[in-house]
Motif scaffolding. Structure first.
Motif: not given
Length: 128
Positions: A53-56, A61-64
């Motif tokens: 979940k943390a990796l997702k 966050g990086m995708n946005s």
């Protein structure tokens, strides 16, 4: 800081050992071992689940185009919590479980942010 780490490396294992001996005397050897194994297995399962979940969250966050600061700290808590849960002992299990979930991670964040801020304040950057 180092003296606190040194003291923790002496005091915590001593307390863990005393608590395990006490539990073994009260519950019996096999019940105590079963609890240790069960918390290790449960901890590994929860750490994997929360870690994914943390990796997702970091990827989202990086995708946005957001810096993953808080998500990285959450992932670090999950990593440390998982390691503590795999370590035999009741104290390490209790602390490890608290590190796996967001509501209880909030207890640790002010302390960690103070350490990071202090380190950043004491670090001099030389630009050449």
């Amino acid at each position: 800081m180092m003296k606190w780490i040194f003291l923790a490396l002496i005091i915590v294992p001593t307390l863990e050992l005393a608590l395990l001996i006490w539990a073994g005397g009260k519950l019996g050897f096999f019940a105590t071992m079963a609890i240790i194994v069960a918390t290790g297995l449960l901890g590994a399962f929860l750490a994997k689940k929360q870690g994914l979940k943390a990796l997702k969250d970091i990827q989202d966050g990086m995708n946005s185009f957001q810096a993953p600061g808080d998500q990285l700290l959450n992932a670090a808590f999950i990593l440390v919590g998982g390691i503590l849960l795999l370590t035999p002992g009741f104290i390490s299990d209790a602390v490890g479980f608290t590190m796996l979930f967001s509501p209880t991670q909030k207890m640790y964040k002010p302390f960690i942010y103070r350490i990071i801020h202090k380190k950043m304040k004491n670090t001099r950057v030389i630009v050449g």
